[in-house]
Scaffold this active site. Sequence first.
Site, PDB file in Angstrom:
ATOM      1  N   GLU A 166      76.789  40.095  -2.522  1.00 36.43           N
ATOM      2  CA  GLU A 166      76.622  41.252  -3.463  1.00 36.43           C
ATOM      3  C   GLU A 166      77.880  41.622  -4.640  1.00 36.43           C
ATOM      4  O   GLU A 166      78.225  42.693  -4.305  1.00 36.43           O
ATOM      5  CB  GLU A 166      76.092  42.615  -2.912  1.00 36.43           C
ATOM      6  CG  GLU A 166      74.686  42.336  -2.155  1.00 36.43           C
ATOM      7  CD  GLU A 166      73.894  43.533  -1.540  1.00 36.43           C
ATOM      8  OE1 GLU A 166      74.737  44.688  -1.676  1.00 36.43           O
ATOM      9  OE2 GLU A 166      72.970  43.581  -1.335  1.00 36.43           O
ATOM     10  N   GLU A 376      69.280  39.100   2.866  1.00 42.48           N
ATOM     11  CA  GLU A 376      68.916  40.518   3.358  1.00 42.48           C
ATOM     12  C   GLU A 376      67.504  40.918   2.919  1.00 42.48           C
ATOM     13  O   GLU A 376      67.453  41.020   1.550  1.00 42.48           O
ATOM     14  CB  GLU A 376      70.192  41.525   2.867  1.00 42.48           C
ATOM     15  CG  GLU A 376      71.375  41.276   3.540  1.00 42.48           C
ATOM     16  CD  GLU A 376      72.382  42.038   2.958  1.00 42.48           C
ATOM     17  OE1 GLU A 376      72.021  43.612   2.569  1.00 42.48           O
ATOM     18  OE2 GLU A 376      73.567  41.821   2.979  1.00 42.48           O
TER      19      GLU A 376
HETATM   20  C1  BG6 Z   1      73.319  45.612   1.082  1.00 46.77           C
HETATM   21  C2  BG6 Z   1      74.891  45.217   1.900  1.00 46.77           C
HETATM   22  O1  BG6 Z   1      73.891  46.389  -0.046  1.00 46.77           O
HETATM   23  O2  BG6 Z   1      72.707  46.512   1.775  1.00 46.77           O
HETATM   24  C3  BG6 Z   1      74.975  45.906   3.322  1.00 46.77           C
HETATM   25  O3  BG6 Z   1      74.990  43.967   1.664  1.00 46.77           O
HETATM   26  C4  BG6 Z   1      74.318  47.268   3.284  1.00 46.77           C
HETATM   27  O4  BG6 Z   1      75.952  45.558   3.837  1.00 46.77           O
HETATM   28  C5  BG6 Z   1      72.964  47.031   3.173  1.00 46.77           C
HETATM   29  O5  BG6 Z   1      74.549  47.828   4.435  1.00 46.77           O
HETATM   30  C6  BG6 Z   1      72.048  48.517   3.163  1.00 46.77           C
HETATM   31  O6  BG6 Z   1      72.595  49.319   2.324  1.00 46.77           O
HETATM   32  P1  BG6 Z   1      73.015  50.898   2.972  1.00 46.77           P
HETATM   33  O7  BG6 Z   1      73.573  51.531   1.729  1.00 46.77           O
HETATM   34  O8  BG6 Z   1      71.502  51.374   3.087  1.00 46.77           O
HETATM   35  O9  BG6 Z   1      73.560  50.631   4.159  1.00 46.77           O
END
Ligand code: BG6
Length: 476
Positions: A166, A376
Amino acid sequence: MSDRFPEAFLFGSASAAYQVEGAYKEDGKGDSIWDNWVRIEGKTYQGTNGDVATDHYHRFREDVRLMKEMGLKAYRFSISWTRILPEGRGRIEKKGLDFYHQLIDELLENEIEPVLTIYHWDLPQTLQDEYGGWESRRIIDDFTEYAKVLFEAFGKKVKYWIILNEPNIFTQLGYLLALHPPGKKDMNLYLKTYHHTALVHANVVKAYKEGGYEGLIGSSIAYTPGYAASSDEKDEEARRRYYDTVCWWIMDIFYKGEYPAWGYEEFTRRGIAPEVTDEDTLILKEAAKLSDFIGINYYQSAMLAHNPIDGIGLSDFNVSGEKGNFKESGVPGLYRQVYNPNVEYTDWDWAIDPDGLRVALVEISKRYEKPAFISENGIGAFDELEEEKVHDGYRTEYLKSHIMACHEAMKEGVDLLGYCTWSFTDLLSWLNGYQKRYGFVYIDFEDENLPRIKKDSFAFYEEVIRTQGNNCLREE
Ligand code: BG6
């Protein structure tokens, strides 16, 4: 396309070094910008940090055992740069390499494909101090050297490489919203640092290919597809502007080697377009061709409306988990992101929109004609531990609908290599602490032994893997 996912499809799960490892000062590890940022008062939710996190550094064998029990096909994790090169460059710390060798070997012995992320936001502090990290083109050589160390060490064992996680998010939060290190608010700097991430990606792809390694390489972009809030031409226009300055802006430079023309002209008019040299264009275009896949992190979609030149700017977002705090946010003269009444929202006001994932996959695959990899996808929630059980039906529902969306996209011709949920165990959320949970495995952070407890969604994903996705696709 059959009613199952292909045999080789990688159903996996993901994590990142700073969010799970802990052991932040052990075995010669140097400081990263996150090790220091979390110590500044008010920067993270209730001052939470990753000093211990889930203690994966010491307990990875136990975690891999759980992955094996689930039948996980792939585990995506990131390398902590300062475990390998404590000063960012130069001296290699053998203990750092040893740790990741052990983790990778453990995965391979358990027939789990390692998917290695080279960089998930934990820049060496030394490089930040010396030349401003991502603000300088000097990052290109240092990053490429670091990547080469990893290729040399793990290139034979690891077949899936994600260079950057990201880049659009860490530059935006670090340089535009001042929520991540180094905490700056400057659109100019954001666009400049983003350009540097693309150059890093390009140089590293080239180095990998020149090294003759037999694997696949790409970077993972956080992708938020957008809809127009109405059929009004002004909202449609806002959507186009959003694509030219956000979606295609972040993707094209990595996977086409150039910025979208309208966006570049607009930023030039505003005096903030990044400098792109002929040399840049050459290597960016070459690397765009050489990149093997497009990593996509998908969590939500956006609804877009007209935003006049004196309209609203960027706002911060919900880090408390108190639902109903959605704030409109935008770039004056371009677009404004508004509440979408057609979808549900999470407690952190993230739009739950599985069809957005299908839309994203189809539009990306048409535009870049490359395989995609979902690196993800998941839902952050307050999970309740009751008598050693966590009934996270909302997670099962979320994942199921998104897995179905992947299948739909594949039926529409998308070449999708795999799907990693975020995350396998609960872990640290950068800005939301430990209360925002994503895992299949609950970790009791109140208990110093950090016990691991399987949630209901664990059995669901086990079944997804066992039936090759068929349990998501059949009618109940
Ligand atoms: C993504 C990242 O942006 O989202 C992760 O790659 C992150 O590292 C995940 O934990 C979820 O985001 P958040 O802010 O809910 O933890």
